[in-house]
Design a protein around this motif. Structure first.
Motif, short mmCIF file in Angstrom:
data_model
loop_
_atom_site.label_atom_id
_atom_site.label_comp_id
_atom_site.label_asym_id
_atom_site.label_seq_id
_atom_site.Cartn_x
_atom_site.Cartn_y
_atom_site.Cartn_z
N UNK A 1 0.82 -1.21 0.00
CA UNK A 1 0.00 0.00 0.00
C UNK A 1 0.85 1.25 0.00
N UNK A 2 1.92 1.28 0.81
CA UNK A 2 2.82 2.44 0.84
C UNK A 2 3.49 2.64 -0.50
N UNK A 3 3.93 1.54 -1.12
CA UNK A 3 4.57 1.65 -2.43
C UNK A 3 3.61 2.22 -3.46
N UNK A 4 2.35 1.83 -3.38
CA UNK A 4 1.36 2.35 -4.32
C UNK A 4 1.15 3.85 -4.12
N UNK A 5 1.12 4.29 -2.86
CA UNK A 5 0.96 5.73 -2.58
C UNK A 5 2.14 6.51 -3.14
N UNK A 6 3.35 6.02 -2.90
CA UNK A 6 4.55 6.72 -3.38
C UNK A 6 4.58 6.78 -4.91
N UNK A 7 4.19 5.67 -5.55
CA UNK A 7 4.15 5.66 -7.02
C UNK A 7 3.08 6.62 -7.53
N UNK A 8 1.94 6.66 -6.84
CA UNK A 8 0.87 7.58 -7.25
C UNK A 8 1.30 9.03 -7.13
N UNK A 9 2.00 9.37 -6.07
CA UNK A 9 2.50 10.74 -5.90
C UNK A 9 3.51 11.07 -6.99
N UNK A 10 4.38 10.13 -7.28
CA UNK A 10 5.40 10.37 -8.31
C UNK A 10 4.77 10.58 -9.68
N UNK A 11 3.74 9.80 -9.98
CA UNK A 11 3.08 9.94 -11.29
C UNK A 11 2.39 11.29 -11.44
N UNK A 12 2.02 11.90 -10.31
CA UNK A 12 1.38 13.21 -10.34
C UNK A 12 2.40 14.34 -10.27
N UNK A 13 3.67 13.98 -10.26
CA UNK A 13 4.74 14.99 -10.20
C UNK A 13 4.95 15.58 -8.83
N UNK A 14 4.47 14.89 -7.80
CA UNK A 14 4.64 15.38 -6.43
C UNK A 14 5.89 14.75 -5.84
N UNK A 15 6.87 15.57 -5.55
CA UNK A 15 8.14 15.09 -5.04
C UNK A 15 8.30 15.49 -3.57
N UNK A 16 9.08 14.71 -2.83
CA UNK A 16 9.36 15.11 -1.44
C UNK A 16 10.07 16.45 -1.40
N UNK A 17 9.73 17.26 -0.42
CA UNK A 17 10.44 18.52 -0.27
C UNK A 17 11.88 18.29 0.14
N UNK A 18 12.12 17.17 0.82
CA UNK A 18 13.47 16.80 1.26
C UNK A 18 13.69 15.33 0.96
N UNK A 19 14.94 14.97 0.57
CA UNK A 19 15.23 13.56 0.45
C UNK A 19 15.24 12.96 1.84
N UNK A 20 15.01 11.66 1.93
CA UNK A 20 14.81 11.03 3.24
C UNK A 20 16.01 11.21 4.15
N UNK A 21 17.23 11.12 3.61
CA UNK A 21 18.43 11.25 4.45
C UNK A 21 18.54 12.66 5.00
#
Length: 610
Positions: free
Chosen positions: A278-298
């Motif tokens: 489910x988390x992977x699907x959410x992240x892929x869905x955000x990426x497909x909409x061009x929504x990127x994290x404001x900060x990389x995880x590290x």
């Protein structure tokens, strides 16, 4: 109160770290896209850097909230020059309002003295940026732009800034929503979750609807059969229906209900199979909409940790820890003296300058030792002597309290013998001026080096035409204690006496204000040095390791070597030095704020104009 809420919040901010972040965000939006923040601690006079294409430093940024911005600008320039940083351009950001002459004079000074080009962002220039193209930054810095000037819902500012993943759910799906919100936060996204939001006292439905409109970059509802029984939740989903804005998540399989609702016909992120998928699907869905994290995880994890775990200032190496506590030994017996007639208070006070005694009645005194031969007290006769440990009470007083009083009064005698003066206005002893305005005391520090400290001096309060010079004198304040092993200890604190140049003590609020002027730059090592110097200054023994009052077996002996321990960890001095700049900045801000608060109204207006 300022008419403009942006100006008011900037003039009254208290979170300096957040101000540094705001400044760097403003600079990034003002043409310095590759700005590299390095402020906080150990910045070497630099709060941020900007590199040119060849990776050479071309711009250094310096931020301040101090009202004396001109002084801070000169200090930053001096520090940057001393650190030999290579730059061509200095950007100075402050929360003061500059006029044209001040701006021109500052730019001319920096160019002439250092050869750098100076760009200034003052309060009004910051306001224009935040009211215009960078207005989304207001919502991203809620600790600065806070209620009531900038309202919030559910703990989130409702100033428009479509930057947040908004997770909505009902009580039944609370656990999965919280888990997903935390995972997305760790991935570097800004998130808001109904289950973790402070909504007490608010209309929950109206607050969430407002946040969907003002802050939601993506709306993520958690769906289950139970959620469709909440009409408010269903209504919020209906209001949010627009292309690509909703990313639904199925907490359980909803295949049997697909035909019953339009929201179920949108391809979901499914958590019914596993949380991971489910988390992977959410992240892929955000990426497909061009929504990127404001900060990389590290980077996001690092910033989060730094916010709660500042740079460590200890290291795994042993170190001695010193206190302001000194051991004392006392005689085993107390002498009782009978007075043939009552002595007036003035005569008793004079006697205390050379003899330590406790007055238990109008005609009876207790002491560890005999009065000195030159002391004139008519009709004073030794009547008895007793071992004080054998009596809990004597002459109507608790014996241990008499012993503590005699130790303290013995130290007073030592102070008088060392030349300290009594301030009758405050009833405290203090060192007198010596060698002009200063009274220097040389001593051997705990590390064996020879050094000295100053017990008196002159300081200045205020600037320019309002500057006032005043005197200060240091003196001891002793507290006597006893531990479980019946060892007596002296805790020595420093009293700071402040007077005008003629020696008249200040009164009321002026006392605290002047003391802060004297001690604001003193840290633990400065207080320790002055305490050691003070104890040395009242020591009359040849070894300089003790303060001795009395003779032979009737002598009170106080060590001048402080109580100390071997600690398995030690202070990282270099880390403390790196933190020093930030601490001094905040100390200066607090001090000047208190100083301005206590100034007359006319003076406050003048300070604002400057």
């Amino acid at each position: 109160m300022s008419a403009n809420p942006i100006i008011y919040c900037l003039e009254n901010l208290t979170d300096y770290r957040q101000f540094e972040r705001l400044c760097s965000d403003i600079m990034a939006g003002a043409g310095y896209e590759s700005i590299e923040p390095i402020g906080g601690t150990g910045d070497g006079g630099r709060d941020a850097l900007h590199y040119c294409s060849s990776q050479e430093i071309t711009t250094i940024f310096a931020y301040t909230v101090r009202s004396d911005w001109q002084r801070k600008l000169k200090q930053d320039c001096t520090r940057i020059s001393e650190e030999e940083h290579d730059l061509k351009h200095l950007v100075f950001v402050c929360t003061s309002t500059l006029n044209g002459n001040q701006r021109d004079a500052s730019q001319s000074y920096v160019t002439k003295e250092y050869g750098w080009r100076l760009e200034i962002f003052d309060l009004e220039r910051i306001r224009i940026l935040l009211a215009g193209n960078l207005r989304h930054l207001i919502a991203q810095h809620p600790t600065i732009f806070c209620p009531p000037w900038f309202p919030a819902k559910g703990g989130l500012s409702i100033s428009e800034s479509l930057d947040t993943l908004l997770l909505d759910h009902t009580h039944h799906d609370h656990a999965i929503a919280i888990w997903l919100a935390r995972k997305l936060s760790l991935a570097g996204f800004r998130t808001w979750c109904y289950g973790m939001a402070p909504l007490a006292g608010e209309n929950i439905n109206e607050s969430i609807k407002t946040l969907i409109e003002k802050r939601a970059l993506q709306y993520i509802p958690i769906l289950s059969p139970e959620s469709f029984t909440d009409l408010d939740f269903v209504g919020r989903i209906g209001n949010a229906t627009r292309d690509g804005f909703i990313l639904p998540c199925w907490a359980v399989s909803m295949n049997d209900l697909v035909s019953s609702s339009a929201i179920l016909q949108i391809e979901p992120a499914r958590f019914d199979a596993s949380l991971k998928s489910g988390l992977e699907s959410v992240l892929k869905g955000l990426k497909s909409r061009g929504i990127k994290p404001q900060l990389d995880s590290e980077h996001g994890n690092k910033i989060a940790l730094q916010a709660y775990m500042p740079e460590p200032v200890t290291k795994a190496a042993s170190e001695k820890i010193f206190s302001n506590v000194f051991s004392a030994t006392v005689p085993k017996s107390i002498l009782t003296y009978e007075l043939s007639s009552e002595i007036d208070e003035n005569q008793l006070e004079i006697a205390r300058h050379s003899w330590a005694f406790s007055r238990v009645s109008k005609n009876k005194l207790l002491a560890f030792n005999e009065p000195s031969s030159h002391l004139s007290l008519d009709g004073t006769d030794l009547s008895s002597e007793f071992a004080w440990k054998d009596y809990e009470y004597r002459e109507g007083k608790k014996t241990i309290n008499v012993v503590k009083e005699l130790i303290r009064r013995s130290l007073d005698v030592a102070c008088f013998q060392a030349g300290l003066l009594l301030c009758e206005n405050r009833n405290v002893l203090h060192f007198p001026e010596k060698d002009g305005d200063r009274h220097n005391i040389s001593f051997v520090h705990v590390d064996g080096r020879k050094t000295h400290v100053t017990m008196t001096g002159i300081k200045q309060d205020g600037w320019g035409d309002r500057a006032i010079k005043f005197r200060y004198q240091l003196g001891p304040k002793f507290t006597i204690g006893q531990d479980e092993e019946e060892q007596f200890w002296i805790t020595t604190r420093i009293y700071v006496r402040v007077t005008d140049l003629l020696g008249t003590p200040f009164e009321d609020k002026e006392i605290g204000k002047k003391r802060k002027k004297v001690t604001k730059s003193w840290w633990n090592k400065h207080w320790l040095a002055r305490i050691l110097g003070l104890m040395k200054g009242i020591s009359s023994s040849s070894s300089e390791e003790t303060i001795e009052i009395g003779d032979g077996k009737r002598k009170v002996i106080v060590s001048t070597i402080p109580l100390q321990w071997d600690c398995p960890v030690s202070i990282d001095v270099e880390a403390v030095d790196r933190i020093g700049d930030f601490q001094e900045e905040m100390a200066e801000v607090r001090f000047r704020g208190e100083e301005l608060e206590s100034a007359p109204e006319t003076e406050k207006e003048t300070n604002r104009d400057e």
